[in-house]
Design an enzyme around this catalytic site. Structure first.
Site: not given
Length: 450
Positions: A147, A152
């Site tokens: 990932e 974010e």
């Protein structure tokens, strides 16, 4: 978009292993894929939705205790003024008290290495909103698929520091000797990042993954020590995801009462562009076959077929032993015995296949059995597993349980949550533990487009 802010490796250990901090490589030069969101609606050839609360794939709260139900409604995802809008809303829907959207390019665009750039505006995140622009690998299961989180915001640490709208993070997650490994860095802006557009750029080559915001690099991770640091995950293709989550472990807010961010709230994406150098890999969805496509058949009237020489593999998952039997056609067949008291299953794995032209067609195969037990026939796509139940006395789609060969014909429309644009296992069979031994024979498996 995994929470992962307690990192598995210290910075000193990473430097010792040669994993961080060397001069930045040149940006890739050739534009190979882009979405400027100028059309009237979201392009289904580029994007597909994740829908639900994650429970349907065994990840309630999408594995992070998130509070929203993702939908494909225009209320939650749409094109507006030349931008992709993902809107989070406080409303009861499905099993949740909030809705939002999560889009991905799985089965439509995957790539290995390149420069990826997106211009994104996030809403006021204070507190409980979690926007994310990230990537997942196309091979294996998490964390072994890898990932890469490119942006974010809204973390519990940012909330605690009073920097909810000023802190953006980037991170990577992978499997290290059978355990989850994580590495990340945060960027603290001198002013709020919400309310205006900012450019988030990742450069990825065989040596490094780097992330910058508005030209300021704040994340660097070396990936050339593949064997020593178990970094195989960062050397195969990935697809993109965009979403606006509500609550969850990353934010530290696990109850709807704790969400104080103004709702509805919009995450807007102006464009996404991918640049690559020669030698990089790009998948944009192979041309879809049509007519008849052989999954497990030797018939000569197929337009195309799987080849079990690396193109496809038949996996026996549990409690199946080969038995001798005559094929329905040709010389090869699936002929197995399952013992009483244990579940059994098998699957034909192919990697990603674009079978979108079969949407109005059928899955066909011949089957021979006498078992009265319930079993399931399934297909795995970007949405996960989709199953049809075969209950004795119920809908049999042509099957007769008399020990003779019968054609089974299932319309693809009967499968729920099936993305034919991104099929990964073209045929599956599974059953709960039967009360008595079961013989199952299957042959002549193919897709037909009408």
């Amino acid at each position: 978009m995994n929470l992962a802010r307690v990192f598995a490796f210290s910075t000193a250990a990473l430097i010792a292993a040669g994993l961080v901090m060397t001069p930045q490589a040149a940006q890739a030069q050739t534009l190979v894929w882009e979405d400027n969101f100028n059309g009237p609606s979201i392009d289904g050839n580029k994007w597909i939705y994740d829908v639900g609360d994650g429970c349907q794939i065994g990840l309630c709260g999408w594995g992070n205790s998130e509070l929203q139900y993702y939908t494909s409604r225009p209320e939650n995802a749409r094109i507006e003024n030349g931008r992709l809008v993902i809107e989070a809303r406080r409303e009861n829907f499905g099993s949740r008290g909030f809705t939002s959207a999560r889009l991905k390019t799985e089965g439509r665009m995957h790539f290995k290495y390149g420069t990826l750039e997106a211009r994104i505006k996030v809403p006021d995140l204070r507190n409980g909103l979690w926007p994310a622009y990230w990537m997942l690998g196309t091979v294996g299961n998490w964390p072994a698929r890898g990932e890469i989180d490119l942006m974010e915001m809204g973390s519990a640490a940012a909330i605690a520091a009073g920097r909810t709208n000023r802190r953006a993070g980037a991170a990577v997650h992978w499997d290290y000797q059978g355990s989850q490994a994580d590495y990340g860095r945060d960027y603290d802006s001198a002013s709020d990042l919400n309310g205006g557009f900012h450019v988030y750029r990742m450069t990825w080559d065989p040596q490094f993954i780097r992330v910058a915001i508005d030209g300021q690099q704040f994340f660097e991770f070396a990936i050339s020590n593949i064997e020593g640091a178990s970094l195989h995950e960062f050397h195969h293709q990935y697809f993109l995801l965009l979403n606006l989550a509500i609550g969850g472990s990353y934010t530290g807010i696990l109850s709807g009462n704790g969400i104080t961010a103004p709702l509805p709230a919009k995450m807007e994406i102006d464009y996404i562009r991918l640049y690559q150098n020669p030698g990089s890999e790009l998948y944009t969805g192979a041309s879809a076959p049509s007519g008849k496509f052989g999954v497990f058949t030797e018939r000569s009237d197929m337009n195309d077929r799987l080849r079990y020489d690396g193109d496809a593999n038949l996996y026996l998952w549990n409690n199946l032993a080969p038995i001798s039997a005559s094929a329905f056609e040709g010389n090869q067949l699936m002929a197995f015995r399952a013992n009483a008291g244990a579940w059994y299953g098998l699957g034909v794995a192919t990697g990603y296949r674009n079978m979108s032209r079969f949407a109005n067609g059928r899955l066909k195969f011949h089957m021979r059995t006498t078992t009265p037990s319930t079993f399931k026939i399934g297909i795995n796509s970007s949405f996960g597993d989709s199953w049809i139940d075969f209950v004795n006395g119920g809908q049999q789609y042509g099957l007769v349980r008399d020990g003779r060969w019968h054609e089974v014909s299932i319309p693809f429309s009967a499968f729920h949550d099936l993305d034919l644009h991104a099929v990964k296992q073209m045929f599956m069979l599974v059953s709960d533990p039967p009360a008595a031994n079961v013989d199952v024979l299957i042959d002549n498996v193919y897709y037909q487009d009408r």
